[in-house]
Design an enzyme around this catalytic site. Structure first.
Site, short mmCIF file in Angstrom:
data_model
loop_
_atom_site.label_atom_id
_atom_site.label_comp_id
_atom_site.label_asym_id
_atom_site.label_seq_id
_atom_site.Cartn_x
_atom_site.Cartn_y
_atom_site.Cartn_z
CB CYS A 131 -0.97 -0.03 1.18
SG CYS A 131 -2.08 -1.44 1.07
CG HIS A 154 -1.33 4.62 5.12
ND1 HIS A 154 -1.30 4.62 3.76
CD2 HIS A 154 -1.50 3.31 5.49
CE1 HIS A 154 -1.44 3.36 3.31
NE2 HIS A 154 -1.58 2.56 4.34
CG HIS A 209 -6.20 1.46 1.60
ND1 HIS A 209 -5.25 1.80 0.65
CD2 HIS A 209 -5.50 0.85 2.60
CE1 HIS A 209 -4.06 1.41 1.05
NE2 HIS A 209 -4.18 0.83 2.22
#
Lengths: 449, 88
Positions: free
Chosen positions: A190, A324, A359
């Site tokens: 990620c 994040h 996400h």
């Protein structure tokens, strides 16, 4: 080592964004506090087998694309048609959905940069882009027909490899634009999106390339979604627009989303000399690993080292930290406390774009880097939507005798986390992204002065 | 199955290959060369063979595909050979 005097400018952006017709629409929806997360019809079709059915997904139709299925293998995407004629059929034949988004994003970024054909097709122009790549329709159907149906390997046709190989997006961009420099993909789960941009920054900073098209993406894929749903890490039980809620006490997982962010980077003095519009200047990039042997759980100590590596010049203090902020119970608390540990309790704000679009996995770092550039352009801070209630109690790990971080609960930092976008002077944004395997990436990007 | 019937079927297959210019499909003969005349990318030849298997209800031998020429008549011969093997 960095070449003396070289700086790196951001001069172009493009991509694919859920529910958005383009970058301007993306900008408008974000700064008006909208959520781009919806119930996903493809997930609803398998509702009994899935925990979560919400996503920031993008359909083929929304990108003016049409899938052509092979006549001999049900649901097998033989190729795609670009209804707007932006990409030649030969390039489409070697591209999976994400690679098409990457080519479109690269095209927009290069156009915004104003690079000439000669500049684009130069040995000094590189491509660095990649995705998380944990599953896709092409491999699933190809493997099904081979393993389960006992068909010949040629049933999958001759474009399985080029459409599923690790650096397919970079390769497709390079073949589409005919660049002659470096062509590679960085993979860091990620953190992939930011990792590719960071690597591209280094290529220019170190004098290897003058221009790099860089970014990350994750093409819409139920196959990818299934993997995370099976880990029980996706948000469940909220309305779509409330499902991604970084830092909120009631968060219970992230929203698995898809998207693409591509930027055009150029050596600063070259960009200035040709009169390019400088969207931002990258001050620093740093990445590291937790080193604690844990594949999944974030490390406060790893993030402390990340900040130390990023902030080598204390004068480069960010006005906004683009976190994040996944909306997972474990990740958010460690991240907020590490930000406070590095920057103190005031003097900046925290923005969590995943609260608006979920996400995007391999695309997250790149699309969120674009949100950082948009914050610099708009002089507005994007919100942490749905962070309604912050835990008034200490996190369990804060009660450990070995804990050496902030000793206040998350609720003490309410003022750092805006529930709505708002205006303020923003000269610098820090971007943070982490990934499975304990990889951490951080970048500092400033307004051009 | 007549050879022209197979040629016509192949033209229908070639129309689905988006990297081939449809204008060039108006005058296809058995001597038309997929590579030289139609500029078919080499990577598409196996896709055309797989589609031909599906369309004509046959399965080619791997060795025959390896040795396949690039003219229309080569594909026609391949289909007829597979048909003959099928009917034994």
């Amino acid at each position: 080592m960095p070449a003396q005097g070289r700086k790196v400018a951001v001069v172009g952006m493009g991509g694919a964004f859920p529910t958005c017709s383009g970058l301007q629409d993306f900008n408008d929806k974000l700064f008006s506090n909208q959520s781009l997360i919806r119930e996903w019809d493809k997930a609803l079709a398998y509702q009994k087998q899935l925990r979560s059915v919400v996503s920031g997904y993008i359909t083929e139709d929304e990108m003016d694309l049409e899938m052509v299925t092979a006549p001999f293998a049900e649901n097998y995407p033989e190729t795609y048609i670009d209804k707007l004629g932006r990409i030649p059929d030969a390039n489409l034949s070697t591209a999976d959905l994400g690679s098409i988004w990457a080519m479109l994003g690269a095209r927009d970024a290069v156009n915004m940069a104003g690079w000439s054909e000669k500049e684009v097709q130069s040995g000094q122009t590189g491509v660095v882009a990649g995705s998380g790549g944990s599953g896709n329709l092409i491999l699933r159907v190809a493997w099904h027909h081979f393993f389960e149906e006992g068909r010949k390997s040629r049933i999958a046709g001759s474009h399985t490899v080029d459409r599923t190989m690790f650096y397919r997006e970079a390769a497709n961009i390079s073949c589409f634009l005919k660049t002659k420099g470096v062509c590679e993909a960085i993979g860091s789960a990620c953190a992939t999106g930011l990792g590719n941009i960071g690597y591209a920054y280094r290529l220019i900073k170190f004098g290897v390339q003058d221009r790099v098209i860089a970014g990350g993406l994750e093409g819409t894929s139920l196959e990818t979604f299934i993997g995370f749903d099976g880990m029980q890490v996706l948000s469940k039980g909220f309305k779509p627009e409330e499902s991604s809620r970084p830092f909120d006490m009631n968060r219970n997982g992230f929203v698995c989303s898809f998207g693409c962010g591509i930027v055009a980077l150029e050596e600063y003095e070259m960009a200035k000399a040709r009169g390019a519009k400088i969207l931002g200047v990258i001050d620093e990039y740093f990445n590291n690993s937790d080193g604690d042997g844990d594949m999944f759980y974030p490390s406060f100590e790893g993030q402390q080292r990340l900040w130390k590596g990023l902030m080598t010049d204390p004068g480069l203090r960010p006005d906004v930290v683009k976190v994040h902020g996944t909306s997972t119970p474990a990740g958010d608390a460690v991240e907020l406390l590490s930000v406070v540990d590095a920057l103190g309790e005031s003097g900046y704000h925290i923005s969590a774009p995943k609260s608006q679009f979920g996400h995007m996995l391999g695309g997250a770092g790149a699309v969120e880097f674009i949100t950082a550039i948009l914050m610099l352009e708009n002089q507005q801070v994007l919100p942490c939507l749905n962070s309604n209630t912050l835990n008034p109690e200490l996190e369990p790990f804060q009660k450990d005798a070995k804990w050496n971080g902030p000793d206040k609960s998350l609720a003490a930092y309410r003022d750092l986390l805006p529930l709505q976008s708002f205006s303020k002077e923003i000269n610098r944004v820090a971007c943070l992204n982490y990934g499975f395997g304990g990889t951490n990436s951080a970048i500092l990007v400033s307004k051009d002065n | 199955m007549e050879r022209q019937e197979i040629v016509n079927g192949l033209v229908e297959i070639l129309k689905t290959v988006r990297t081939i210019d449809p204008e060039k499909l108006k005058h296809i003969t058995e001597d038309t060369d997929l590579r030289a005349d139609l500029n078919t990318p080499s990577t598409e030849l196996i896709n055309i063979a797989a589609k031909a298997e599906h369309k004509f209800g046959v399965e080619f031998e791997d060795d025959d595909i390896d040795e396949l020429g690039s003219k229309i008549k080569d594909v026609v011969d391949l289909v007829l050979k597979a048909k003959a093997r099928q009917n034994k």
